[in-house]
Design a protein around this motif. Structure first.
Motif, PDB file in Angstrom:
ATOM      1  N   GLN A  58       0.816  -1.207   0.000  1.00  0.00           N
ATOM      2  CA  GLN A  58       0.000   0.000   0.000  1.00  0.00           C
ATOM      3  C   GLN A  58       0.854   1.264   0.000  1.00  0.00           C
ATOM      4  O   GLN A  58       0.371   2.345  -0.282  1.00  0.00           O
ATOM      5  CB  GLN A  58      -1.000   0.002   1.156  1.00  0.00           C
ATOM      6  CG  GLN A  58      -0.467   0.548   2.469  1.00  0.00           C
ATOM      7  CD  GLN A  58      -1.561   0.600   3.524  1.00  0.00           C
ATOM      8  OE1 GLN A  58      -2.185  -0.400   3.835  1.00  0.00           O
ATOM      9  NE2 GLN A  58      -1.790   1.779   4.077  1.00  0.00           N
ATOM     10  N   SER A  83       5.759   6.068  -4.310  1.00  0.00           N
ATOM     11  CA  SER A  83       5.537   7.441  -3.917  1.00  0.00           C
ATOM     12  C   SER A  83       5.034   8.130  -5.179  1.00  0.00           C
ATOM     13  O   SER A  83       5.624   7.957  -6.243  1.00  0.00           O
ATOM     14  CB  SER A  83       6.877   8.006  -3.475  1.00  0.00           C
ATOM     15  OG  SER A  83       6.732   8.874  -2.422  1.00  0.00           O
ATOM     16  N   PRO A  84       3.965   8.907  -5.116  1.00  0.00           N
ATOM     17  CA  PRO A  84       3.420   9.486  -6.348  1.00  0.00           C
ATOM     18  C   PRO A  84       4.387  10.458  -7.008  1.00  0.00           C
ATOM     19  O   PRO A  84       5.088  11.202  -6.313  1.00  0.00           O
ATOM     20  CB  PRO A  84       2.153  10.204  -5.873  1.00  0.00           C
ATOM     21  CG  PRO A  84       2.273  10.321  -4.403  1.00  0.00           C
ATOM     22  CD  PRO A  84       3.191   9.252  -3.932  1.00  0.00           C
ATOM     23  N   ILE A 126       5.226   5.850   5.359  1.00  0.00           N
ATOM     24  CA  ILE A 126       4.544   6.823   6.230  1.00  0.00           C
ATOM     25  C   ILE A 126       3.301   7.347   5.522  1.00  0.00           C
ATOM     26  O   ILE A 126       3.388   7.831   4.396  1.00  0.00           O
ATOM     27  CB  ILE A 126       5.476   8.013   6.564  1.00  0.00           C
ATOM     28  CG1 ILE A 126       6.861   7.519   7.012  1.00  0.00           C
ATOM     29  CG2 ILE A 126       4.852   8.913   7.621  1.00  0.00           C
ATOM     30  CD1 ILE A 126       7.864   8.628   7.270  1.00  0.00           C
ATOM     31  N   ASP A 135       0.104   9.893   4.818  1.00  0.00           N
ATOM     32  CA  ASP A 135       0.096  11.343   4.616  1.00  0.00           C
ATOM     33  C   ASP A 135      -0.226  12.119   5.901  1.00  0.00           C
ATOM     34  O   ASP A 135       0.375  13.163   6.188  1.00  0.00           O
ATOM     35  CB  ASP A 135      -0.969  11.631   3.540  1.00  0.00           C
ATOM     36  CG  ASP A 135      -0.865  13.033   2.990  1.00  0.00           C
ATOM     37  OD1 ASP A 135       0.255  13.531   2.837  1.00  0.00           O
ATOM     38  OD2 ASP A 135      -1.930  13.615   2.719  1.00  0.00           O
ATOM     39  N   ASN A 138       8.339   5.355   1.282  1.00  0.00           N
ATOM     40  CA  ASN A 138       7.394   4.658   0.393  1.00  0.00           C
ATOM     41  C   ASN A 138       8.123   4.069  -0.816  1.00  0.00           C
ATOM     42  O   ASN A 138       7.673   4.189  -1.944  1.00  0.00           O
ATOM     43  CB  ASN A 138       6.313   5.611  -0.132  1.00  0.00           C
ATOM     44  CG  ASN A 138       5.304   5.995   0.915  1.00  0.00           C
ATOM     45  OD1 ASN A 138       5.491   5.720   2.092  1.00  0.00           O
ATOM     46  ND2 ASN A 138       4.225   6.620   0.480  1.00  0.00           N
ATOM     47  N   LYS A 179       7.840  13.275  -4.612  1.00  0.00           N
ATOM     48  CA  LYS A 179       6.702  13.659  -3.765  1.00  0.00           C
ATOM     49  C   LYS A 179       7.203  14.447  -2.544  1.00  0.00           C
ATOM     50  O   LYS A 179       6.666  15.499  -2.215  1.00  0.00           O
ATOM     51  CB  LYS A 179       5.947  12.402  -3.329  1.00  0.00           C
ATOM     52  CG  LYS A 179       4.908  12.607  -2.255  1.00  0.00           C
ATOM     53  CD  LYS A 179       3.702  13.401  -2.723  1.00  0.00           C
ATOM     54  CE  LYS A 179       2.672  13.540  -1.611  1.00  0.00           C
ATOM     55  NZ  LYS A 179       1.635  14.515  -1.976  1.00  0.00           N
TER      56      LYS A 179
END
Ligand SMILES: *[C@@H]1O[C@H](CO)[C@@H](O)[C@H](O)[C@H]1NC(C)=O
Ligand SMILES: *[C@@H]1O[C@H](CO)[C@@H](O)[C@H](O)[C@H]1NC(C)=O
Ligand SMILES: *[C@@H]1O[C@H](CO)[C@@H](O)[C@H](O)[C@H]1NC(C)=O
Ligand SMILES: *[C@@H]1O[C@H](CO)[C@@H](O)[C@H](O)[C@H]1NC(C)=O
Ligand SMILES: *[C@@H]1O[C@H](CO)[C@@H](O)[C@H](O)[C@H]1NC(C)=O
Ligand SMILES: *[C@@H]1O[C@H](CO)[C@@H](O)[C@H](O)[C@H]1NC(C)=O
Ligand SMILES: *[C@@H]1O[C@H](CO)[C@@H](O)[C@H](O)[C@H]1NC(C)=O
Ligand SMILES: *[C@@H]1O[C@H](CO)[C@@H](O)[C@H](O)[C@H]1NC(C)=O
Ligand SMILES: *[C@@H]1O[C@H](CO)[C@@H](O)[C@H](O)[C@H]1NC(C)=O
Ligand SMILES: *[C@@H]1O[C@H](CO)[C@@H](O)[C@H](O)[C@H]1NC(C)=O
Ligand SMILES: *[C@@H]1O[C@H](CO)[C@@H](O)[C@H](O)[C@H]1NC(C)=O
Ligand SMILES: *[C@@H]1O[C@H](CO)[C@@H](O)[C@H](O)[C@H]1NC(C)=O
Length: 792
Positions: free
Chosen positions: A26, A30-31, A219, A221, A251, A260
């Motif tokens: 999940q 990282s975006p 971690i 948000d 992430n 990010k």
């Protein structure tokens, strides 16, 4: 004994993630956030930015690539000189408590001690004096202060370099430190961004020829904003000109190429205008890290004496020429470096790098590729020993004082025990990690600071034994001492009979260093036996702990241990600082900036580590899910109603204080729930987050018969809508106040919008809760005297 406790804690660490049933997937990516934002100069940097543009206009493409890539030189990090432009380069030096590669400089109390002082003024003064020493030595940039790792796990090997696991306390103190430092014209480099909460596997390694990636700190948000990012926002708000990105992944993406965290959170959301510099050897790509927001690659090409590729340097020139890298990005990197340089007037009469640095440098002079201008050897210590001594005492926490053992009343026979009482015996440089011969976890000798890049090189240390002898002999008392813990563990205090001391002072120490985490929270060198065996002969035993914290205290209820002191890492004046407290010249006012549990098994969060993991060839084996969210340290114990030995915020005094008269004033009733989206984004984020919305005040009185200082503390509890933080108090105000006996003072706590908000993940903004916020004011996180409510 020490070994079996270590294994128990490891078992705990290994199972703690599994119990939440979280799947690492999940967090696994990282975006992407591109492109990297440009510097705009907003918030007072405009004029400096214009000068930087003028400088940039003179540079060739090769010089621009060179400007952003470190090079061997006299400092631990060097940007090359460009003599044609009268630019002598930029010198970066370790670290947070002293200029490390240096002679004739001071070793200040570690940030752990600063946090335990809860003293804004001294924190500011310390930042200023440290920076004066850096400037005197020709260092443009201080690699400090530290607010990451924050101290999520008590086992973190570098926790002492930072302030406290409490984000608010760390945030206030990092602001004071940066204001102090940068007021001298030296740049602060706040580190390590972000999630660097353990040392083990902070870097990639090879197992059986297979590259295994560094630990990934996973971690969410909300936790990122409410806990780990919080003090970094303060650092930006204070104007830190530089940020160091961290070794480990967040992430799944490395700290120095995570778009990010760097482009998104740091440069967009928080409006960071300065430069991001990699931790040393933390750059793992060329154009990818540049585009993700990294501005400077350190140390650049050659580290130590081995040739290592930097990925940058001339490669960036090629990348621009072949169209892979936009020149505008490279230009922005140069502007981000040079704007702070002009902002702090570093182009005007900045001292030259002290030539005596060269032989003790990170680099060998034969590897230099540029001509660095060096200056004379300078002694930069001035009268800084005064603040060091005062702050060392201010960061000392009195935990137990049965029968008013302390302050001492001129005892005529003083016993001093424990290897921490003695002078240094393994050299004056506690780097440790890189050079065991030079220091490290030496057996005999006091421990005024920890090891690694955050260490210092002492010009002198006043040991506890030396200071006690001077003090006791000044009124003719006898001082007897045994400093060998091996002897003490077998009952050697008995050698003193029949002249048993009136008071026995036992000095314990706990080593911690960069590069490793702690395996136990019990003080080193047979400490438990040393205390128990010595106390057998001594109904008035005072135990003093130096070094890393927290420590658990298995002997704390021993009938003969009448006083306990957490003395932390006071720096070079350590002996004087403790004598000032013991004999009552200074009334103790330090408060714990962390929780001391009854037993180390009471702490939920360990480090990720096991024999199996260490042997794994799975590149992604090392995962650390921060599933506890914000619930670390006192919030963890409070959320479970778990009893502790000494709670966060606790510390005794030689006088007594009372609190009364809680008043709440709301400056802006019915404020908008979110800060205005049209407000400016200044360094630190939306400017409205820093506006005061309410003021809470209380009256403090010194009700005892001596003068002294204490720290009233304000805690808030947000309503249920704030999410997981419900029913858990969070520090949101504190003030160190010194009062003469009988005197009163009105203490005011100003609450800013951010202080009263929670991070709304959907809105991607700080939101004020609709319902009432509970308030508690007291002398610790559990000694809450007054309570009230606040509705905004
Ligand atoms: C990490 O992943 C979590 C869970 O998806 C997400 O909430 C958070 O924003 C991510 N953070 C970063 C820096 O990628
Ligand atoms: C940065 O500035 C350059 C030059 O003005 C411009 O081309 C580029 O689009 C800007 N980048 C961003 C992210 O605003
Ligand atoms: C460099 O300094 C010299 C001597 O002060 C001065 O004459 C020259 O104009 C300076 N050059 C630049 C590019 O600032
Ligand atoms: C360019 O990057 C490669 C690795 O991709 C490295 O071997 C080389 O040394 C780099 N060049 C410079 C000038 O750093
Ligand atoms: C451009 O140069 C960079 C750096 O040397 C290199 O990594 C990349 O492969 C090159 N791209 C092209 C299309 O030549
Ligand atoms: C260093 O100085 C020497 C002597 O002045 C000169 O020959 C050399 O080119 C300089 N090197 C660099 C990299 O500027
Ligand atoms: C503490 O004080 C009490 C009362 O004065 C006394 O009876 C007792 O012996 C003292 N205990 C110690 C350990 O000094
Ligand atoms: C990590 O695990 C290894 C292997 O079990 C052990 O030797 C080492 O002490 C551990 N380190 C820490 C800090 O827990
Ligand atoms: C602890 O004390 C025992 C003797 O009781 C000794 O053998 C051992 O070396 C000591 N360990 C340390 C770490 O001092
Ligand atoms: C405390 O000291 C007395 C001697 O004064 C001794 O008899 C007693 O055993 C000691 N208690 C402990 C727990 O060591
Ligand atoms: C800590 O807890 C463990 C496990 O419950 C227990 O074995 C140990 O004795 C405790 N240690 C102390 C010092 O109380
Ligand atoms: C903790 O104690 C409070 C007050 O006694 C109680 O309301 C709460 O339910 C308890 N929480 C837990 C987790 O036991």
């Amino acid at each position: 004994m020490v070994l079996s406790i270590a294994l128990a804690s490891l078992a705990l660490a290994a199972t703690s993630n599994a119990q939440f049933g979280i799947k690492h997937t999940q967090y696994e990516t990282s975006p992407p956030v591109y492109p990297s934002p440009n510097i705009t100069g907003i918030g007072g940097w405009e004029a400096a930015l214009e000068k930087a543009r003028g400088f940039l206009a003179e540079l060739s493409l090769e010089e621009k690539s060179q400007m952003v890539t470190g090079t061997p030189g006299p400092c631990v990090g060097n940007l090359a000189p460009i003599p044609r432009l009268n630019f002598t380069g930029i010198c970066l030096q370790d670290g947070p408590l002293s200029i490390r590669q240096s002679i004739y400089s001071s070793v200040f109390p570690a940030q752990l001690s600063v946090a335990a002082s809860w003293d804004r003024k001294m924190t500011h003064a310390r930042g200023l004096q440290i920076a004066e020493e850096f400037k005197g030595k020709g260092a443009h940039v201080i690699l400090g202060p530290v607010v990451g790792g924050l101290g999520r796990t008590p086992y973190g090997g570098r926790n002492w370099e930072a302030f406290s696991p409490d984000a608010y306390l760390s945030g206030v103190l990092v602001e004071e430190t940066i204001h102090g430092m940068q007021s001298t014209g030296v740049q602060a480099c706040t580190k390590h961004f972000i999630g660097n909460e353990q040392e083990i596997m902070r870097n990639p390694t090879k197992v059986d020829g297979q590259t295994v990636e560094a630990l990934s700190a996973n971690i969410d948000d909300k936790t990122m904003h409410e806990t780990y990012l919080w003090p970094f926002a303060n650092a930006l708000h204070a104007g830190t000109t530089s940020i160091m990105c961290s070794y480990q992944r967040i992430n799944g993406s490395y700290g120095c190429q995570n778009s990010k965290t760097l482009n998104g959170i740091l440069k967009q959301e928080l409006g960071f205008e300065g430069w991001v510099v990699s931790d040393w050897m933390a750059t793992h790509s060329g154009v990818a890290s540049v585009e993700a927001g990294l501005d400077v690659n350190m140390p650049g090409g050659i580290a130590f004496t081995t040739d290592q590729p930097s990925y940058w340097g001339a490669n960036l020139t090629t990348a621009v020429n072949n169209g892979t890298l936009d020149i505008n990005r490279l230009d922005d990197m140069v502007l981000r470096i040079m704007t702070p340089y002009y902002l702090l007037n570093q182009d005007v009469d900045f001292p030259k790098v002290d030539g005596s640095t060269v032989p003790i440098s990170f680099f060998s002079e034969k590897d230099w590729r540029f001509n660095f201008t060096l200056g004379e050897t300078v002694d930069v210590r001035a009268d800084h020993h005064k603040l060091i001594r005062e702050l060392g005492a201010a960061g000392t926490v009195l935990l137990k004082n049965k029968n008013n053992t302390l302050p001492l009343k001129k005892p005529m026979n003083v016993g001093v025990f424990g290897n921490d009482a003695a002078d240094l015996t393994a050299g004056q440089y506690s780097l440790g990690q890189y050079s065991l011969l030079a220091g490290g976890d030496y057996e005999i000798g006091t421990l005024p600071a920890g090891g690694g890049s955050g260490a210092g090189r002492y010009t002198y240390v006043v040991s506890p034994l030396e200071a006690i002898k001077a003090r006791a002999q000044s009124y003719g008392a006898l001082v007897q001492y045994v400093i060998d813990n091996k002897l003490l563990a077998t009952g050697a205090a008995g050698v003193l009979q029949p002249a048993l001391p009136d008071v026995c002072l036992i000095f314990l120490k706990t080593w911690a260093t960069e590069g490793d985490d702690r395996t136990t929270l019990i003080a080193d060198w047979n400490s438990t036996l040393v205390v128990e065996e010595t106390a057998k002969y001594c109904p008035s035993t005072v135990v003093v702990l130096h070094g890393a914290a927290p420590n658990v205290l298995p002997w704390k209820d021993n009938e003969n241990v009448t006083a306990i002191i957490a003395a932390h890492m006071p720096g070079q004046e350590t002996g004087n600082s403790i004598v000032d407290i013991l004999w009552g010249d200074v009334n103790p006012s330090g408060k714990l900036p962390y929780t001391i549990a009854n037993n180390e098994t009471d702490y939920d969060i360990g480090v990720v580590n096991s024999t199996e993991l260490l042997a794994s060839t799975d590149p992604n084996a090392w995962q650390d899910d921060f599933t506890e969210g914000n619930i670390i340290d006192y919030k963890e114990f409070d959320s479970k109603n778990k009893s502790v030995a000494y709670e966060f915020g606790f510390g005794l005094s030689y006088t007594t204080f009372e609190l009364s008269n809680l008043e709440v004033q709301v400056a802006a009733a019915n404020a908008s729930r979110l800060p205005s989206s049209s407000a400016k984004i200044l360094p630190g984020g939306n400017e409205e987050l820093w506006q005061v919305l309410a003021t809470v005040s209380v009256t403090l009185q010194n009700t005892g018969d001596v003068a002294g200082a204490t720290v009233p503390q304000l805690y808030i509890t947000l309503p249920a809508e704030a999410g997981e933080t419900q029913n858990v108090r969070a520090l949101r105000g504190f003030e160190k106040v010194h009062l003469e006996e009988g005197a009163e003072f009105k203490v005011e706590f100003q609450l800013m919008r951010r202080d009263l908000s929670y991070w709304d993940v959907n809105a991607q903004q700080w939101r004020l809760p609709a319902s009432a916020i509970s308030l508690d004011v007291g002398f610790s996180s559990r000694d809450l005297k007054l309570n009230g409510e606040l509705t905004i």
